[in-house]
Design an enzyme around this catalytic site. Structure first.
Site, PDB file in Angstrom:
ATOM      1  N   LYS A  67       0.872  -1.180   0.000  1.00  0.00           N
ATOM      2  CA  LYS A  67       0.000   0.000   0.000  1.00  0.00           C
ATOM      3  C   LYS A  67       0.902   1.221   0.000  1.00  0.00           C
ATOM      4  CE  LYS A  67      -2.452   1.711   3.621  1.00  0.00           C
ATOM      5  NZ  LYS A  67      -3.592   1.955   4.524  1.00  0.00           N
ATOM      6  N   GLN A 138     -12.366   8.330  10.840  1.00  0.00           N
ATOM      7  CA  GLN A 138     -12.306   6.895  11.166  1.00  0.00           C
ATOM      8  C   GLN A 138     -13.352   6.479  12.204  1.00  0.00           C
ATOM      9  OE1 GLN A 138     -10.174   4.822   9.629  1.00  0.00           O
ATOM     10  NE2 GLN A 138      -9.044   6.445   8.580  1.00  0.00           N
ATOM     11  N   ASN A 159     -14.729  13.994  22.829  1.00  0.00           N
ATOM     12  CA  ASN A 159     -13.732  14.406  21.844  1.00  0.00           C
ATOM     13  C   ASN A 159     -13.184  15.760  22.257  1.00  0.00           C
ATOM     14  OD1 ASN A 159     -12.366  13.819  19.356  1.00  0.00           O
ATOM     15  ND2 ASN A 159     -13.478  15.529  18.464  1.00  0.00           N
TER      16      ASN A 159
END
Ligand code: NAD
Length: 323
Positions: A67, A138, A159
């Site tokens: 990758k 994500q 968060n």
């Protein structure tokens, strides 16, 4: 050579396909049939970009390739994803390239699959509250994949940037599960499973936050210097990783290892638990911690599956490199 685009990858690889591919490759790694090659990651000194390669070989598949990709912070201003990656698969018998697979969506899918594999094998069966630490791109994939593994009744989240919590709220609503934004103290006290998925460089989740019996999937720390969890909490937990050597080098375990609080041999490869060669959770009070650092073999595994399915459904585009 086959070409699989982003749109095709999204339609071909759902959470079940990603879960199976990642669980199988973790298993092959623990059997010694698959190995990752050293990661290359370089600052380009151009466009503020980080660029690199993750590669490996899974003899059991067989799957060989790499990758290539990285992080371009200016991309969002151009309407593009900051993280960019593409997988090239190679015929293990001839070295000829067999497929080029768009890797942006697949990276999120294989990362979410890794934490959900850990939840499947390590969380308490009666886990009902999912805690999310992090609310970026994500996190939404992480939440969706985790919700498949236990009968979660609610999701709570914290968060650093509260305005991003709307991502979690929207995802939970789409999944039909109630969501509440909470303090870090409440997150630790109430969650049975906690996923950390931020780009933080300092510990947020502390030992005193977390209740006995919690499973923590640390997914954000994939680079030297990043950190989400207090090393004392890492040291207090039973430790599992996709690849222990990488965990102490650049995963969440790096800080506890450097402080001498843990050693690599104390980290169990999750594949050994999958294979029944190592014990996972021992009791309902133990804190288990999975360090998901992200390995190239995960990328190859989901890319191979995408190519397989694209072939079966007649979706892949062919390019003849010899002509
Ligand atoms: P994103 O930019 O969409 O979101 C970043 C998240 O981190 C947000 O929740 C943000 O509030 C938080 N954050 C940013 N700076 C912070 C700070 N200084 N302190 C605390 N929190 C902070 O990123 P993303 O695509 O969701 O990726 C999140 C992390 O996951 C990144 O570190 C990325 O490298 C990592 N990642 C890991 C794997 C793996 O295999 N383990 C795979 C892909 C991404």
């Amino acid at each position: 050579m086959l070409i699989v685009t982003e749109t095709m990858a999204k339609s071909l690889i759902g959470m079940p396909e990603a879960f199976d591919a990642v669980e199988n490759v973790f298993s092959a790694m623990a059997r010694g049939e698959a190995r990752n090659f050293p990661v290359v990651r370089e600052a380009l000194g151009h466009a503020d970009a980080l660029y690199g390669f993750k590669s490996g070989f899974d003899a059991s598949a067989p799957a060989l390739g790499l990758k290539a990709g990285g992080y371009w912070p200016g991309n969002s201003d151009k309407g593009l994803t900051n993280h960019q990656s593409t997988v090239m698969l190679v015929d293990a018998d001839t070295g000829q390239p067999t497929a080029l697979v768009a890797g942006n969506y697949l990276t999120a899918a294989r990362t979410a699959a890794a934490s959900s594999v850990s939840i499947q094998h390590l969380a308490r069966p009666d886990a009902r509250v999912l805690g999310m630490l992090g609310a970026g791109f994500q996190s939404m994939f992480q939440m969706r994949a985790a919700l498949r593994q236990r009968d979660f009744e609610r999701v709570i989240g914290w968060n650093l940037h509260p305005e991003m919590l709307a991502n979690l709220e929207r995802t939970a609503a789409e999944e039909g599960v109630p969501f509440k934004a909470v303090s870090l103290d409440r997150l630790g006290a109430e969650a049975d499973v906690i996923i950390t998925i931020t780009s933080s460089f300092e510990a947020m989740l502390k030992a005193e936050h977390v209740s006995p019996g919690t499973h923590i999937a640390c997914m954000g720390t994939d680079t030297v210097g990043k950190q989400e969890v207090d090393p004392r909490l890492v040291a207090a937990a039973r430790l599992f990783a996709d690849e222990p050597a990488q965990a102490v080098q650049l995963g969440e375990c790096q800080h506890a290892a450097r402080a001498g609080l843990i050693a690599e041999h104390e980290i169990t490869p999750i594949g050994a638990v999958i294979n029944g060669d190592a014990i996972g959770r021992r009791d309902a009070d133990e804190i288990t911690l999975f360090d998901g650092t992200g390995v190239g073999l995960q990328d190859l595994a989901v890319a191979c599956r995408a190519v397989e399915l694209a072939g079966e459904r007649g979706m892949a585009r062919h390019v003849d490199l010899e002509s």
